[in-house]
Design a protein around this motif. Structure first.
Motif, PDB file in Angstrom:
ATOM      1  N   LYS A  39      11.214 -39.588  40.817  1.00 35.93           N
ATOM      2  CA  LYS A  39      12.117 -38.486  40.502  1.00 35.93           C
ATOM      3  C   LYS A  39      12.579 -38.578  39.060  1.00 35.93           C
ATOM      4  O   LYS A  39      12.991 -39.636  38.586  1.00 35.93           O
ATOM      5  CB  LYS A  39      13.324 -38.529  41.441  1.00 35.93           C
ATOM      6  N   ARG A  40      12.498 -37.443  38.334  1.00 30.25           N
ATOM      7  CA  ARG A  40      12.879 -37.419  36.929  1.00 30.25           C
ATOM      8  C   ARG A  40      14.390 -37.331  36.772  1.00 30.25           C
ATOM      9  O   ARG A  40      15.077 -36.679  37.558  1.00 30.25           O
ATOM     10  CB  ARG A  40      12.238 -36.234  36.210  1.00 30.25           C
ATOM     11  N   THR A  41      14.884 -37.973  35.728  1.00 30.34           N
ATOM     12  CA  THR A  41      16.305 -37.879  35.387  1.00 30.34           C
ATOM     13  C   THR A  41      16.501 -37.305  33.983  1.00 30.34           C
ATOM     14  O   THR A  41      17.610 -36.915  33.622  1.00 30.34           O
ATOM     15  CB  THR A  41      16.978 -39.267  35.455  1.00 30.34           C
ATOM     16  N   LEU A  42      15.418 -37.245  33.225  1.00 32.69           N
ATOM     17  CA  LEU A  42      15.474 -36.741  31.853  1.00 32.69           C
ATOM     18  C   LEU A  42      14.704 -35.428  31.740  1.00 32.69           C
ATOM     19  O   LEU A  42      13.814 -35.152  32.561  1.00 32.69           O
ATOM     20  CB  LEU A  42      14.877 -37.768  30.884  1.00 32.69           C
ATOM     21  N   PRO A  43      15.010 -34.585  30.756  1.00 33.39           N
ATOM     22  CA  PRO A  43      14.254 -33.342  30.558  1.00 33.39           C
ATOM     23  C   PRO A  43      12.763 -33.622  30.371  1.00 33.39           C
ATOM     24  O   PRO A  43      12.374 -34.663  29.852  1.00 33.39           O
ATOM     25  CB  PRO A  43      14.877 -32.758  29.282  1.00 33.39           C
ATOM     26  N   CYS A  44      11.949 -32.671  30.802  1.00 31.94           N
ATOM     27  CA  CYS A  44      10.493 -32.823  30.771  1.00 31.94           C
ATOM     28  C   CYS A  44       9.912 -32.089  29.561  1.00 31.94           C
ATOM     29  O   CYS A  44      10.121 -30.882  29.397  1.00 31.94           O
ATOM     30  CB  CYS A  44       9.909 -32.259  32.069  1.00 31.94           C
ATOM     31  N   LYS A  45       9.197 -32.815  28.722  1.00 35.17           N
ATOM     32  CA  LYS A  45       8.563 -32.223  27.549  1.00 35.17           C
ATOM     33  C   LYS A  45       7.400 -31.349  28.029  1.00 35.17           C
ATOM     34  O   LYS A  45       6.425 -31.842  28.584  1.00 35.17           O
ATOM     35  CB  LYS A  45       8.054 -33.332  26.623  1.00 35.17           C
ATOM     36  N   THR A  46       7.512 -30.040  27.835  1.00 25.38           N
ATOM     37  CA  THR A  46       6.634 -29.083  28.506  1.00 25.38           C
ATOM     38  C   THR A  46       5.838 -28.208  27.541  1.00 25.38           C
ATOM     39  O   THR A  46       6.398 -27.644  26.602  1.00 25.38           O
ATOM     40  CB  THR A  46       7.464 -28.165  29.430  1.00 25.38           C
ATOM     41  N   ILE A  47       4.545 -28.084  27.824  1.00 19.91           N
ATOM     42  CA  ILE A  47       3.691 -27.112  27.136  1.00 19.91           C
ATOM     43  C   ILE A  47       3.502 -25.921  28.069  1.00 19.91           C
ATOM     44  O   ILE A  47       3.182 -26.089  29.251  1.00 19.91           O
ATOM     45  CB  ILE A  47       2.318 -27.701  26.766  1.00 19.91           C
ATOM     46  N   VAL A  48       3.711 -24.721  27.547  1.00 26.67           N
ATOM     47  CA  VAL A  48       3.497 -23.493  28.311  1.00 26.67           C
ATOM     48  C   VAL A  48       2.350 -22.724  27.661  1.00 26.67           C
ATOM     49  O   VAL A  48       2.431 -22.357  26.484  1.00 26.67           O
ATOM     50  CB  VAL A  48       4.759 -22.613  28.330  1.00 26.67           C
ATOM     51  N   CYS A  49       1.278 -22.507  28.414  1.00 26.94           N
ATOM     52  CA  CYS A  49       0.122 -21.775  27.897  1.00 26.94           C
ATOM     53  C   CYS A  49       0.330 -20.282  28.149  1.00 26.94           C
ATOM     54  O   CYS A  49       0.445 -19.858  29.302  1.00 26.94           O
ATOM     55  CB  CYS A  49      -1.156 -22.242  28.573  1.00 26.94           C
ATOM     56  N   LYS A 139       2.594 -35.055  22.822  1.00 28.99           N
ATOM     57  CA  LYS A 139       2.584 -35.953  23.996  1.00 28.99           C
ATOM     58  C   LYS A 139       3.298 -35.297  25.184  1.00 28.99           C
ATOM     59  O   LYS A 139       4.333 -35.783  25.677  1.00 28.99           O
ATOM     60  CB  LYS A 139       3.234 -37.298  23.663  1.00 28.99           C
ATOM     61  N   PRO A 140       2.756 -34.177  25.680  1.00 30.46           N
ATOM     62  CA  PRO A 140       3.431 -33.431  26.756  1.00 30.46           C
ATOM     63  C   PRO A 140       3.467 -34.209  28.065  1.00 30.46           C
ATOM     64  O   PRO A 140       2.580 -35.003  28.372  1.00 30.46           O
ATOM     65  CB  PRO A 140       2.555 -32.179  26.900  1.00 30.46           C
ATOM     66  N   GLU A 141       4.507 -33.961  28.830  1.00 25.81           N
ATOM     67  CA  GLU A 141       4.633 -34.551  30.161  1.00 25.81           C
ATOM     68  C   GLU A 141       4.265 -33.548  31.247  1.00 25.81           C
ATOM     69  O   GLU A 141       3.968 -33.918  32.375  1.00 25.81           O
ATOM     70  CB  GLU A 141       6.064 -35.033  30.365  1.00 25.81           C
ATOM     71  N   LEU A 142       4.294 -32.264  30.878  1.00 21.97           N
ATOM     72  CA  LEU A 142       3.965 -31.203  31.825  1.00 21.97           C
ATOM     73  C   LEU A 142       3.272 -30.067  31.088  1.00 21.97           C
ATOM     74  O   LEU A 142       3.658 -29.717  29.967  1.00 21.97           O
ATOM     75  CB  LEU A 142       5.243 -30.678  32.494  1.00 21.97           C
ATOM     76  N   ILE A 143       2.247 -29.494  31.732  1.00 21.25           N
ATOM     77  CA  ILE A 143       1.574 -28.308  31.197  1.00 21.25           C
ATOM     78  C   ILE A 143       1.616 -27.225  32.265  1.00 21.25           C
ATOM     79  O   ILE A 143       1.197 -27.440  33.406  1.00 21.25           O
ATOM     80  CB  ILE A 143       0.110 -28.591  30.812  1.00 21.25           C
ATOM     81  N   LEU A 144       2.134 -26.060  31.910  1.00 18.79           N
ATOM     82  CA  LEU A 144       2.167 -24.913  32.801  1.00 18.79           C
ATOM     83  C   LEU A 144       1.167 -23.882  32.299  1.00 18.79           C
ATOM     84  O   LEU A 144       1.207 -23.492  31.128  1.00 18.79           O
ATOM     85  CB  LEU A 144       3.563 -24.286  32.840  1.00 18.79           C
ATOM     86  N   CYS A 145       0.266 -23.436  33.163  1.00 20.21           N
ATOM     87  CA  CYS A 145      -0.713 -22.434  32.741  1.00 20.21           C
ATOM     88  C   CYS A 145      -1.064 -21.538  33.925  1.00 20.21           C
ATOM     89  O   CYS A 145      -0.945 -21.948  35.082  1.00 20.21           O
ATOM     90  CB  CYS A 145      -1.963 -23.091  32.166  1.00 20.21           C
ATOM     91  N   ASN A 146      -1.500 -20.318  33.621  1.00 12.99           N
ATOM     92  CA  ASN A 146      -1.814 -19.379  34.700  1.00 12.99           C
ATOM     93  C   ASN A 146      -3.082 -18.572  34.449  1.00 12.99           C
ATOM     94  O   ASN A 146      -3.162 -17.407  34.826  1.00 12.99           O
ATOM     95  CB  ASN A 146      -0.632 -18.439  34.958  1.00 12.99           C
ATOM     96  N   GLY A 147      -4.048 -19.200  33.812  1.00 12.79           N
ATOM     97  CA  GLY A 147      -5.353 -18.555  33.782  1.00 12.79           C
ATOM     98  C   GLY A 147      -5.969 -18.157  32.454  1.00 12.79           C
ATOM     99  O   GLY A 147      -7.185 -18.004  32.387  1.00 12.79           O
ATOM    100  N   PRO A 148      -5.196 -17.953  31.371  1.00 11.67           N
ATOM    101  CA  PRO A 148      -5.852 -17.530  30.130  1.00 11.67           C
ATOM    102  C   PRO A 148      -6.778 -18.599  29.594  1.00 11.67           C
ATOM    103  O   PRO A 148      -6.548 -19.795  29.789  1.00 11.67           O
ATOM    104  CB  PRO A 148      -4.673 -17.298  29.172  1.00 11.67           C
ATOM    105  N   GLY A 149      -7.867 -18.165  28.916  1.00  9.18           N
ATOM    106  CA  GLY A 149      -8.818 -19.128  28.355  1.00  9.18           C
ATOM    107  C   GLY A 149      -8.174 -20.097  27.382  1.00  9.18           C
ATOM    108  O   GLY A 149      -8.682 -21.199  27.169  1.00  9.18           O
ATOM    109  N   THR A 150      -7.043 -19.701  26.814  1.00  8.22           N
ATOM    110  CA  THR A 150      -6.324 -20.560  25.874  1.00  8.22           C
ATOM    111  C   THR A 150      -5.943 -21.894  26.498  1.00  8.22           C
ATOM    112  O   THR A 150      -5.853 -22.918  25.806  1.00  8.22           O
ATOM    113  CB  THR A 150      -5.039 -19.851  25.391  1.00  8.22           C
TER     114      THR A 150
END
Length: 218
Positions: A39-49, A139-150
């Motif tokens: 379980k995380r206690t700190l904010p998550c470094k996130t990449i959003v595609c 150095k992302p901890e999370l990547i959120l993506c929903n389909g674009p080729g990018t």
């Protein structure tokens, strides 16, 4: 003798990395990587595609439900030519009023609509090379993506760096709303690399056992 030793060492390293990749793919495709190890206690470094058009709308709809303080800092990756999505991201961030916690990166498209699969190999390779130093820096901890080729270069780089024990990034893929019966090309690729594979229609859940049905975002 020294050259032979280097050659054998190189083969050993290659075999170990290959074994690590196959292990991660097996872990992902069997559903064992869906749950976080702790379980995380700190904010998550996130990449959003960010894609374009409907992809952007869906992703921003999802982001609007998140508590931004838990996903910070945020790094948005989008195509260089996508000025509309750029403006929409700026608007969302201004509404959330956390302007000091995000950054936008504009990268080359790996594939445009209608582009042949042959030529897209070269454009994807160029996009991968462009993104490598960015991923290493963030150095992302999370990547959120929903389909674009990018998202493909970003996810592949992060997965390979994870296989090499350089990063520990969780990839979450949300299949597009418009995909009701079949998976997108990005979905067909990322079903082997995404830790969490989310779908918006029950029919897709039936096609992929480990997929997680979340209902419609739109």
């Amino acid at each position: 003798m020294e050259d032979q030793l280097k050659y054998e060492l190189g083969i050993l390293i290659f075999v170990l990395i290959l074994a690590r990749i196959l292990y991660l793919i097996h872990k992902i495709t069997t559903g064992f990587s869906r749950e976080a190890t702790s379980k995380r206690t700190l904010p998550c470094k996130t990449i959003v595609c960010i894609g374009s058009g409907g992809h952007t709308t869906e992703m921003l709809t999802l982001l609007n439900t998140l508590t931004f303080s838990k996903y910070s800092p945020r790094y948005y990756f989008m195509a260089k030519t996508d000025t509309t999505s750029y403006a929409k991201v700026k608007t969302l961030e201004s509404v959330k009023k956390q302007n000091d916690s995000y950054k936008i990166f504009e990268i080359p498209r790996s594939r445009v609509v209608g582009q042949s699969y042959l030529t897209s190999v070269f454009t994807t390779l160029y996009s991968i090379l462009y993104c490598i130093p960015l991923i290493l820096k963030i150095k992302p901890e999370l990547i959120l993506c929903n389909g674009p080729g990018t998202c493909i270069p970003i996810c592949l780089i992060s997965f390979l760096l994870k296989a090499a024990f350089i990063l520990d990034t969780r990839i979450v893929f949300i299949e597009s709303f418009c995909r009701t019966q079949t998976f997108s090309l990005s979905g067909k690729i990322l079903m082997y690399f995404a830790d969490n594979f989310l779908v918006q229609w029950p029919s897709l859940k039936q096609r992929l056992k480990r997929a997680e049905y979340i209902g419609q975002l739109m």
